[in-house]
Design a protein around this motif. Structure first.
Motif, PDB file in Angstrom:
ATOM      1  N   THR A   4       0.869  -1.129  -0.093  1.00  0.00           N
ATOM      2  CA  THR A   4       0.023  -0.006   0.299  1.00  0.00           C
ATOM      3  C   THR A   4       0.960   1.427  -0.090  1.00  0.00           C
ATOM      4  O   THR A   4       0.302   2.381  -0.162  1.00  0.00           O
ATOM      5  CB  THR A   4      -0.940  -0.150   1.128  1.00  0.00           C
ATOM      6  OG1 THR A   4      -0.075   0.201   2.407  1.00  0.00           O
ATOM      7  CG2 THR A   4      -1.764  -0.981   1.235  1.00  0.00           C
ATOM      8  N   ASP A   5       2.075   1.036   0.297  1.00  0.00           N
ATOM      9  CA  ASP A   5       3.046   2.371   0.092  1.00  0.00           C
ATOM     10  C   ASP A   5       3.352   2.580  -1.175  1.00  0.00           C
ATOM     11  O   ASP A   5       4.000   3.478  -1.437  1.00  0.00           O
ATOM     12  CB  ASP A   5       4.276   1.920   0.982  1.00  0.00           C
ATOM     13  CG  ASP A   5       4.202   1.885   2.561  1.00  0.00           C
ATOM     14  OD1 ASP A   5       4.765   1.346   3.202  1.00  0.00           O
ATOM     15  OD2 ASP A   5       3.148   2.233   3.016  1.00  0.00           O
ATOM     16  N   TYR A   6       2.915   1.916  -2.339  1.00  0.00           N
ATOM     17  CA  TYR A   6       3.402   2.318  -3.613  1.00  0.00           C
ATOM     18  C   TYR A   6       2.231   2.656  -4.460  1.00  0.00           C
ATOM     19  O   TYR A   6       1.077   2.332  -4.214  1.00  0.00           O
ATOM     20  CB  TYR A   6       3.834   0.974  -4.414  1.00  0.00           C
ATOM     21  CG  TYR A   6       5.292   0.747  -4.046  1.00  0.00           C
ATOM     22  CD1 TYR A   6       6.536   1.377  -4.442  1.00  0.00           C
ATOM     23  CD2 TYR A   6       5.362  -0.362  -2.875  1.00  0.00           C
ATOM     24  CE1 TYR A   6       7.795   0.940  -3.894  1.00  0.00           C
ATOM     25  CE2 TYR A   6       6.697  -0.547  -2.378  1.00  0.00           C
ATOM     26  CZ  TYR A   6       7.790  -0.008  -3.030  1.00  0.00           C
ATOM     27  OH  TYR A   6       9.142  -0.156  -2.381  1.00  0.00           O
ATOM     28  N   CYS A   7       2.246   3.335  -5.311  1.00  0.00           N
ATOM     29  CA  CYS A   7       1.282   4.061  -6.287  1.00  0.00           C
ATOM     30  C   CYS A   7       0.777   3.101  -7.201  1.00  0.00           C
ATOM     31  O   CYS A   7       1.552   2.430  -7.729  1.00  0.00           O
ATOM     32  CB  CYS A   7       1.745   5.364  -6.866  1.00  0.00           C
ATOM     33  SG  CYS A   7       0.560   6.005  -7.864  1.00  0.00           S
ATOM     34  N   ASP A   8      -0.535   2.912  -7.433  1.00  0.00           N
ATOM     35  CA  ASP A   8      -0.972   1.986  -8.346  1.00  0.00           C
ATOM     36  C   ASP A   8      -1.052   2.596  -9.842  1.00  0.00           C
ATOM     37  O   ASP A   8      -0.945   1.848 -10.911  1.00  0.00           O
ATOM     38  CB  ASP A   8      -2.465   1.966  -7.994  1.00  0.00           C
ATOM     39  CG  ASP A   8      -2.915   1.163  -6.790  1.00  0.00           C
ATOM     40  OD1 ASP A   8      -1.872   0.109  -6.426  1.00  0.00           O
ATOM     41  OD2 ASP A   8      -3.954   1.349  -6.175  1.00  0.00           O
ATOM     42  N   LEU A   9      -0.828   3.758  -9.829  1.00  0.00           N
ATOM     43  CA  LEU A   9      -0.664   4.154 -11.172  1.00  0.00           C
ATOM     44  C   LEU A   9       0.881   4.338 -11.777  1.00  0.00           C
ATOM     45  O   LEU A   9       0.860   4.252 -13.054  1.00  0.00           O
ATOM     46  CB  LEU A   9      -1.082   5.845 -11.193  1.00  0.00           C
ATOM     47  CG  LEU A   9      -2.770   5.836 -10.888  1.00  0.00           C
ATOM     48  CD1 LEU A   9      -3.108   7.245 -10.819  1.00  0.00           C
ATOM     49  CD2 LEU A   9      -3.822   5.022 -11.932  1.00  0.00           C
ATOM     50  N   CYS A  10       1.666   4.665 -10.914  1.00  0.00           N
ATOM     51  CA  CYS A  10       2.838   4.688 -11.679  1.00  0.00           C
ATOM     52  C   CYS A  10       4.193   3.916 -10.941  1.00  0.00           C
ATOM     53  O   CYS A  10       5.161   3.827 -11.193  1.00  0.00           O
ATOM     54  CB  CYS A  10       3.266   6.526 -11.345  1.00  0.00           C
ATOM     55  SG  CYS A  10       3.661   6.951  -9.577  1.00  0.00           S
ATOM     56  N   ASP A  11       3.598   3.078  -9.955  1.00  0.00           N
ATOM     57  CA  ASP A  11       4.653   1.945  -9.148  1.00  0.00           C
ATOM     58  C   ASP A  11       5.664   2.768  -8.548  1.00  0.00           C
ATOM     59  O   ASP A  11       6.843   2.214  -8.445  1.00  0.00           O
ATOM     60  CB  ASP A  11       4.983   0.949 -10.274  1.00  0.00           C
ATOM     61  CG  ASP A  11       3.787   0.207 -10.640  1.00  0.00           C
ATOM     62  OD1 ASP A  11       2.945  -0.042  -9.713  1.00  0.00           O
ATOM     63  OD2 ASP A  11       3.973  -0.331 -11.694  1.00  0.00           O
ATOM     64  N   LEU A  12       5.536   3.858  -8.121  1.00  0.00           N
ATOM     65  CA  LEU A  12       6.613   4.684  -7.344  1.00  0.00           C
ATOM     66  C   LEU A  12       6.203   4.740  -5.840  1.00  0.00           C
ATOM     67  O   LEU A  12       4.878   4.705  -5.363  1.00  0.00           O
ATOM     68  CB  LEU A  12       6.622   6.266  -7.906  1.00  0.00           C
ATOM     69  CG  LEU A  12       7.414   6.144  -9.294  1.00  0.00           C
ATOM     70  CD1 LEU A  12       7.426   7.767  -9.587  1.00  0.00           C
ATOM     71  CD2 LEU A  12       8.796   5.540  -9.260  1.00  0.00           C
ATOM     72  N   PRO A  13       7.086   4.793  -4.857  1.00  0.00           N
ATOM     73  CA  PRO A  13       6.702   4.955  -3.522  1.00  0.00           C
ATOM     74  C   PRO A  13       5.856   6.466  -3.280  1.00  0.00           C
ATOM     75  O   PRO A  13       5.823   7.036  -4.049  1.00  0.00           O
ATOM     76  CB  PRO A  13       7.925   5.185  -2.680  1.00  0.00           C
ATOM     77  CG  PRO A  13       8.837   4.540  -3.626  1.00  0.00           C
ATOM     78  CD  PRO A  13       8.564   4.812  -5.162  1.00  0.00           C
ATOM     79  N   LEU A  14       4.654   5.973  -2.593  1.00  0.00           N
ATOM     80  CA  LEU A  14       3.824   7.181  -2.250  1.00  0.00           C
ATOM     81  C   LEU A  14       4.408   8.536  -1.919  1.00  0.00           C
ATOM     82  O   LEU A  14       4.306   9.761  -2.168  1.00  0.00           O
ATOM     83  CB  LEU A  14       2.902   6.832  -1.489  1.00  0.00           C
ATOM     84  CG  LEU A  14       1.696   5.855  -1.906  1.00  0.00           C
ATOM     85  CD1 LEU A  14       0.780   5.460  -0.824  1.00  0.00           C
ATOM     86  CD2 LEU A  14       0.995   6.510  -3.056  1.00  0.00           C
ATOM     87  N   SER A  15       5.544   8.380  -1.427  1.00  0.00           N
ATOM     88  CA  SER A  15       6.183   9.630  -0.778  1.00  0.00           C
ATOM     89  C   SER A  15       6.766  10.221  -1.970  1.00  0.00           C
ATOM     90  O   SER A  15       7.208  11.608  -1.728  1.00  0.00           O
ATOM     91  CB  SER A  15       7.550   9.222   0.169  1.00  0.00           C
ATOM     92  OG  SER A  15       8.423   8.260  -0.345  1.00  0.00           O
ATOM     93  N   THR A  16       7.215   9.804  -2.938  1.00  0.00           N
ATOM     94  CA  THR A  16       7.813  10.554  -4.065  1.00  0.00           C
ATOM     95  C   THR A  16       6.928  10.579  -5.495  1.00  0.00           C
ATOM     96  O   THR A  16       7.173  11.169  -6.365  1.00  0.00           O
ATOM     97  CB  THR A  16       9.137   9.687  -4.585  1.00  0.00           C
ATOM     98  OG1 THR A  16       8.691   8.359  -5.059  1.00  0.00           O
ATOM     99  CG2 THR A  16      10.115   9.682  -3.550  1.00  0.00           C
TER     100      THR A  16
END
Length: 164
Positions: A4-16
């Motif tokens: 859940t710490d990763y974005c579903d749209l871009c597969d980057l960590p949510l913090s970045t």
């Protein structure tokens, strides 16, 4: 990190990730301070020996400055008189020439100066007087360069003018 710490749209960590980061809230601009209100101007009343209000007598008024130019209103009766003598209608250049001949010695020094348009100031004042006479319903311009009296202007009383 969990899934859940990763974005579903871009597969980057949510913090970045752009998608996972909330848009930063910009602080409102600092409020502009209104300039302080000016204090009302107060002036102390002073009484002097020359002030007529304090002593009960009226002080003589300062002499009026002499005018440098003839006011336009002074040309109005002359224009009407010259047009009446010409039969009610005249060319503007001829009328201005006659006006100068009649008022030559009466004109003031400032009247003979050139104005900003290059025309002599007395001529500009005479044209202003013609416009005022037209506004009063005494004069009209049937065609360019011609001044004519209206029916009212033909019978309007003109004060006795000194022969200048």
């Amino acid at each position: 990190m969990s899934a859940t710490d990763y974005c579903d749209l871009c597969d980057l960590p949510l913090s970045t990730c752009v998608h996972g980061m909330p848009t930063p809230v910009e602080p409102p601009p600092p409020a502009k301070k209104a300039p302080p209100k000016a204090s009302p101007v107060t002036r102390r009343r002073t009484t002097t020996a020359s002030s007529g209000a304090a002593s009960g007598s009226s002080a003589p008024a300062a002499p009026a400055r002499p005018r440098r130019r003839t006011p336009a209103v002074d040309f109005k009766p002359w224009i009407v008189k010259l047009l009446q003598e010409a039969g009610g209608q005249a060319e503007s250049d001829d009328l201005l020439t006659d006006l100068e001949a009649r008022l030559g010695e009466v004109l003031r020094p400032g009247d003979r100066e050139s104005g900003p348009t290059g025309e002599l100031r007395w001529r500009t004042a005479a044209r202003t007087a013609r416009k005022e006479l037209a506004d009063d319903g005494l004069l009209l311009a049937p065609r360019p360069g011609t001044w004519a009296l209206t029916d009212r202007g033909r019978v309007e009383w003109v004060p006795d003018l000194p022969s200048a």
